[in-house]
Write a protein that holds these residues in place. Structure first.
Motif, mmCIF file in Angstrom:
data_model
loop_
_atom_site.group_PDB
_atom_site.id
_atom_site.type_symbol
_atom_site.label_atom_id
_atom_site.label_comp_id
_atom_site.label_asym_id
_atom_site.label_seq_id
_atom_site.Cartn_x
_atom_site.Cartn_y
_atom_site.Cartn_z
ATOM 1 N N ILE A 186 0.731 -1.126 -0.166
ATOM 2 C CA ILE A 186 -0.449 0.434 0.171
ATOM 3 C C ILE A 186 1.119 1.657 0.014
ATOM 4 O O ILE A 186 0.549 2.723 -0.709
ATOM 5 C CB ILE A 186 -1.054 0.207 1.130
ATOM 6 N N GLN A 187 1.964 1.290 0.868
ATOM 7 C CA GLN A 187 2.793 2.451 1.011
ATOM 8 C C GLN A 187 3.656 2.369 -0.698
ATOM 9 O O GLN A 187 3.492 3.772 -1.188
ATOM 10 C CB GLN A 187 3.800 1.968 2.267
ATOM 11 N N ALA A 188 4.009 1.421 -1.021
ATOM 12 C CA ALA A 188 4.113 1.523 -2.223
ATOM 13 C C ALA A 188 3.227 2.238 -3.438
ATOM 14 O O ALA A 188 3.670 3.102 -3.721
ATOM 15 C CB ALA A 188 4.565 0.198 -3.414
ATOM 16 N N LEU A 189 2.274 2.238 -3.352
ATOM 17 C CA LEU A 189 1.134 2.123 -3.656
ATOM 18 C C LEU A 189 0.707 3.731 -3.465
ATOM 19 O O LEU A 189 0.582 4.275 -4.796
ATOM 20 C CB LEU A 189 -0.965 1.939 -3.831
ATOM 21 N N LEU A 190 0.699 3.857 -2.267
ATOM 22 C CA LEU A 190 0.680 5.928 -2.085
ATOM 23 C C LEU A 190 1.637 6.695 -3.162
ATOM 24 O O LEU A 190 1.729 7.713 -3.208
ATOM 25 C CB LEU A 190 0.723 6.114 -0.428
ATOM 26 N N LYS A 191 2.996 6.029 -2.842
ATOM 27 C CA LYS A 191 4.011 6.439 -3.874
ATOM 28 C C LYS A 191 4.268 7.161 -5.134
ATOM 29 O O LYS A 191 4.225 7.819 -5.790
ATOM 30 C CB LYS A 191 4.970 5.879 -3.333
ATOM 31 N N GLU A 192 3.362 5.819 -5.737
ATOM 32 C CA GLU A 192 2.997 5.359 -7.465
ATOM 33 C C GLU A 192 2.302 7.264 -7.313
ATOM 34 O O GLU A 192 1.548 7.305 -8.126
ATOM 35 C CB GLU A 192 2.954 4.342 -7.765
ATOM 36 N N TYR A 193 0.668 7.093 -7.065
ATOM 37 C CA TYR A 193 -0.587 7.918 -7.215
ATOM 38 C C TYR A 193 -0.375 8.217 -5.877
ATOM 39 O O TYR A 193 -1.634 8.683 -4.673
ATOM 40 C CB TYR A 193 -1.304 7.129 -7.122
ATOM 41 N N PRO A 194 0.043 9.397 -5.295
ATOM 42 C CA PRO A 194 0.266 9.698 -4.159
ATOM 43 C C PRO A 194 -1.351 10.951 -3.859
ATOM 44 O O PRO A 194 -1.865 11.232 -3.040
ATOM 45 C CB PRO A 194 1.704 10.740 -4.867
ATOM 46 N N TYR A 195 -2.009 11.118 -5.224
ATOM 47 C CA TYR A 195 -3.245 12.055 -5.238
ATOM 48 C C TYR A 195 -3.727 10.852 -4.961
ATOM 49 O O TYR A 195 -5.383 11.600 -4.012
ATOM 50 C CB TYR A 195 -3.700 12.377 -5.410
ATOM 51 N N LEU A 196 -3.847 9.779 -4.196
ATOM 52 C CA LEU A 196 -4.992 8.923 -3.344
ATOM 53 C C LEU A 196 -4.550 8.862 -1.827
ATOM 54 O O LEU A 196 -5.538 8.423 -1.764
ATOM 55 C CB LEU A 196 -4.486 7.013 -3.934
ATOM 56 N N LYS A 197 -3.755 9.910 -1.491
ATOM 57 C CA LYS A 197 -3.057 9.948 -0.246
ATOM 58 C C LYS A 197 -4.362 10.344 1.202
ATOM 59 O O LYS A 197 -5.007 10.149 1.725
ATOM 60 C CB LYS A 197 -2.325 10.603 0.101
ATOM 61 N N ASP A 198 -5.253 11.234 0.406
ATOM 62 C CA ASP A 198 -6.752 11.348 0.892
ATOM 63 C C ASP A 198 -7.918 10.632 1.239
ATOM 64 O O ASP A 198 -8.479 10.214 2.228
ATOM 65 C CB ASP A 198 -6.909 12.920 0.129
ATOM 66 N N ILE A 199 -7.450 9.856 0.021
ATOM 67 C CA ILE A 199 -8.993 8.463 -0.266
ATOM 68 C C ILE A 199 -8.263 7.790 1.254
ATOM 69 O O ILE A 199 -9.025 6.970 1.714
ATOM 70 C CB ILE A 199 -8.933 8.150 -1.300
ATOM 71 N N ALA A 200 -7.063 7.456 0.920
ATOM 72 C CA ALA A 200 -6.458 6.650 1.830
ATOM 73 C C ALA A 200 -6.821 6.786 3.160
ATOM 74 O O ALA A 200 -6.358 5.925 4.749
ATOM 75 C CB ALA A 200 -5.183 6.370 1.989
ATOM 76 N N GLN A 201 -6.686 7.983 3.201
ATOM 77 C CA GLN A 201 -7.653 8.954 5.160
ATOM 78 C C GLN A 201 -8.597 8.133 5.424
ATOM 79 O O GLN A 201 -8.702 7.449 6.573
ATOM 80 C CB GLN A 201 -7.463 10.703 5.083
ATOM 81 N N THR A 202 -9.779 7.406 4.671
ATOM 82 C CA THR A 202 -10.633 7.402 4.793
ATOM 83 C C THR A 202 -11.140 5.956 4.004
ATOM 84 O O THR A 202 -12.176 5.270 5.227
ATOM 85 C CB THR A 202 -11.809 7.714 4.737
ATOM 86 N N HIS A 203 -10.389 5.378 3.448
ATOM 87 C CA HIS A 203 -10.495 4.481 2.344
ATOM 88 C C HIS A 203 -9.701 2.780 3.263
ATOM 89 O O HIS A 203 -8.593 3.609 2.955
ATOM 90 C CB HIS A 203 -11.057 4.370 1.336
ATOM 91 N N LEU A 204 -9.820 1.714 3.231
ATOM 92 C CA LEU A 204 -8.409 1.289 3.695
ATOM 93 C C LEU A 204 -8.295 0.832 2.069
ATOM 94 O O LEU A 204 -9.603 0.193 1.370
ATOM 95 C CB LEU A 204 -8.890 -0.169 3.976
ATOM 96 N N LEU A 205 -7.136 1.049 1.250
ATOM 97 C CA LEU A 205 -6.696 0.224 0.251
ATOM 98 C C LEU A 205 -6.077 -0.605 -0.337
ATOM 99 O O LEU A 205 -4.688 -0.636 0.335
ATOM 100 C CB LEU A 205 -6.052 1.703 -0.142
ATOM 101 N N LEU A 206 -6.615 -1.922 -0.548
ATOM 102 C CA LEU A 206 -5.503 -2.776 -1.177
ATOM 103 C C LEU A 206 -4.846 -2.138 -2.185
ATOM 104 O O LEU A 206 -5.755 -2.050 -2.818
ATOM 105 C CB LEU A 206 -6.356 -3.627 -0.734
ATOM 106 N N THR A 207 -2.831 -3.423 -3.352
ATOM 107 C CA THR A 207 -3.248 -3.258 -3.888
ATOM 108 C C THR A 207 -4.695 -4.743 -4.954
ATOM 109 O O THR A 207 -4.684 -5.194 -4.022
ATOM 110 C CB THR A 207 -2.123 -4.294 -4.609
ATOM 111 N N GLU A 208 -4.121 -4.459 -6.297
ATOM 112 C CA GLU A 208 -4.797 -5.423 -6.869
ATOM 113 C C GLU A 208 -4.590 -6.824 -6.948
ATOM 114 O O GLU A 208 -6.598 -7.316 -6.588
ATOM 115 C CB GLU A 208 -5.214 -4.385 -8.197
ATOM 116 N N SER A 209 -3.808 -6.919 -6.042
ATOM 117 C CA SER A 209 -3.448 -8.243 -6.725
ATOM 118 C C SER A 209 -3.420 -9.610 -5.054
ATOM 119 O O SER A 209 -4.379 -9.644 -5.381
ATOM 120 C CB SER A 209 -2.299 -9.212 -6.876
#
Lengths: 567, 73
Positions: free
Chosen positions: A7-30
């Protein structure tokens, strides 16, 4: 902790997802897809989550952050999604109560001490006692039917925690008119506004508390759904609507004096349907041109009388609304597209005590109530829309009582076929079971019957077309109507005066298939109230070319005529 | 015409008293004929079957059917 790193890697790749990551638990697709293949836990209403993922929510510190956010009321629900090409996809949602109910189940099944400890801790945060402590001293004020009322939250909680017998008795006993000094229905209305589904999602209530709440908010015990609706009439044109006095007198002339307001409202609707007729010229003119202008002029409403009785949907609605208003009822005139008079299909909603009723006399032009009432056929346009089945049944009973009365007055038709319609269908079905092989009737014979009948009918305007639709249905099968006989309604300006147009019908017949050999198609022209006649393909093409005939739409075109219609 | 058909139906019900299957069919026909405008509520094939069960001769079926339609105002 592979997932957390992912997930940390994801947020590095898509920094604009940081806000949504505050309220949503984000997983990688795999990771998300891997969990989807696991054994699943069912929860809530037809929802599922991987059992492994569910347990991880409490055991994986990175995931548990979101559980904490939920129980600290920082988020309304726990949402789990995955990231695919920079977008969030998938969605698993869990409320506090769903989370706790499922966790309890897992604890029982696994005996996992860590999970059991988490359950105890979280269940305490969302316990009924916590809820009570939070709101018991609160008071809420609502304006109900124009007056302010104040309620104590504790009174709502006490009511929902009554034992079932007392709860049902208080709801259903008509002698009990108030609760805590307020009309029973007002109390329930305020309760439903103060305790919401979100409240139920956030705390662990007893099953009987939840059931009582659901019984009340589904209006199955007491119907208070109409409270605070349609407190005023919503029709910008009402001050300009005038009902013709002759029409007004006719509508009221035979109305039984002892009718309730509901029965009067139903009576007026059916009587209007029987008296007024849809303007076939408006229909044939594609609702445009001079005839449309006439109907869009609100002053024209005042000229609609028992003899000048051709209307369109918004005139019917205007007249009915005005007459409802005379009964002291508020209504909302609903028009598709625009608010101005004539700005689209019109219907209305009105409220009568607990009944929430919609009225649409022209659901379809040829088979709307304005046409069907003249045959005493079942009507479809006047409904009680209440969620309570009892209220709907009460409305239906009143409706049938009034329709039966009106149908009996209509000596030219007979009595009340609509009353037995359902059982009639059952009788016919039984009869068909005893006659598995029905006789074959040649197309020629059925066509002869159709033509003979069309030459003989003499109804008013568009009612001829409604009758034709009925004949079409009883004489030809659906397959035949697709392949060997087609009825195309057209706008026809080849009429008595240059100023008028009307709806005519071209009937195309070819026993061997309309499309297989179109050169052999036979064409008939039916002008209502005139003899049916054969017409050649060339004449049809000529009339289409000269704009004497117009299609009403680009789909229902005359088979074998390669002119006009869909290109 | 409908009245005539109802008379035939009554006679046939009496005639079939000892033949339950035929009697039952006539009983259903009795209910159908009692329905106002029944001929407009059935496909023509079922209507013809009813007329046949009422012993209307094959050659007259179309004529009787059309008369029933004509009687509806």
């Amino acid at each position: 902790m592979v997932e957390a790193e992912n997930i940390q890697a994801l947020l590095k790749e898509y920094p604009y997802l940081k806000d949504i990551a505050q309220t949503h638990l984000l997983l990688t697709e795999s990771d998300y897809k891997k969990y989807e293949k696991d054994a699943q836990l069912k929860y809530g209403f037809a929802k599922t989550i991987s059992i492994n993922l569910f347990q991880e929510l409490f055991l994986n510190p990175h995931y548990y952050v979101y559980v904490e956010k939920l129980f600290n009321d920082e988020i309304n629900q726990l949402v789990i999604s995955y990231v695919s090409n920079g977008d969030t996809m998938g969605r698993i949602e869990l409320t506090k109560s769903e989370l706790l109910t499922s966790l309890k189940k897992i604890v029982v099944e696994t005996n996992n001490e860590q999970l059991a400890f988490k359950y105890q801790f979280l269940a305490n945060l969302a316990s009924f006692a916590q809820y009570q402590k939070k709101v018991a001293k609160e008071e809420v004020t609502y304006n109900i039917e124009g007056q302010d009322y104040t309620f104590k939250m504790q009174d709502f909680i006490t009511f929902l925690t009554l034992d079932n017998f007392d709860f049902v008795r208080i709801c259903l006993d008509n002698e009990i008119k108030t609760i805590k000094g307020v009309a029973k229905k007002y109390f329930f209305y305020a309760l439903s506004k103060s305790i919401t589904q979100q409240t139920l999602d956030n705390y662990l209530f007893s099953q009987s508390f939840v059931t009582h709440y659901q019984d009340l908010t589904s209006y199955s015990l007491v119907d208070y759904q109409a409270i605070n609706t349609l407190m005023t009439t919503q029709d910008p044109n009402i001050s300009q609507i005038q009902v013709n006095q002759e029409l007004h007198d006719l509508i009221y002339r035979d109305m039984p004096q002892d009718y309730t307001t509901l029965e009067k409202a139903i009576y007026i609707y059916i009587k209007l349907c029987k008296t007024l007729t849809y303007d076939e010229e408006f229909y044939a003119g594609l609702q445009r041109g001079k005839v449309a202008e006439k109907h869009e002029d609100i002053k024209h409403v005042a000229t609609i009388s028992p003899t000048n009785n051709k209307v369109v949907c918004y005139e019917f609605t205007a007249i009915y609304g005005k007459l409802l208003n005379e009964l002291g009822l508020n209504y909302k005139n609903y028009q598709t597209f625009e608010e101005k008079f004539g700005g689209g299909h019109a219907m209305l909603y009105f409220r009568l005590d607990k009944f929430l009723i919609s009225a649409d006399a022209v659901v379809t032009i040829l088979q709307g109530d304005i046409a069907e009432a003249k045959f005493n056929h079942p009507l479809k346009g006047l409904h009680a829309n209440n969620r309570s089945p009892e209220t709907r049944a009460e409305f239906k009973k009143a409706f049938l009582k009034v329709y039966e009365y009106l149908a009996r007055q209509d000596k030219s038709i007979g009595e009340y076929p609509f009353m037995q319609n359902e059982s009639f269908a059952q009788i016919v079905a039984k009869y068909r079971q005893l006659n598995p092989k029905l006789p074959d009737i040649t197309l020629a014979e059925r066509l002869d019957i159709l033509l003979a009948r069309l030459n003989d009918i003499n109804k008013v305007g568009i009612d001829n077309l409604t009758y034709l639709v009925t004949l079409r249905k009883i004489l030809f099968s659906e397959e035949e109507l697709r392949n060997i006989i087609k009825f195309t309604i057209i706008s026809n300006s080849e009429t008595l005066s240059q100023e008028t147009i009307r709806a005519s019908v071209i009937i195309t017949v070819n026993e061997n298939g309309l499309r297989e050999n179109p050169e052999a198609n036979a064409y008939y022209l039916y002008n209502p109230n005139e003899s049916i006649q054969r017409i050649t393909k060339e004449e049809i093409i000529k009339n289409l070319t000269l704009n004497i005939y117009h299609y009403l739409n680009t789909v229902d075109i005359i088979p074998g005529i390669n002119y006009g219609g869909r290109k | 015409m409908n009245q005539k058909l109802q008379t035939i139906n009554t006679k046939l019900m009496k005639l079939y008293e000892s033949q339950p299957n035929l009697w039952e069919k006539q009983k259903l026909i009795q209910k159908i004929l009692a329905e106002e405008n029944w001929v407009l509520k059935l496909d023509i094939n079922t209507a013809y079957a009813i007329l046949q069960d009422l012993t209307i001769p094959q050659a007259n079926l179309a004529k009787v059917y059309l008369t029933l339609l004509n009687e509806i105002k």
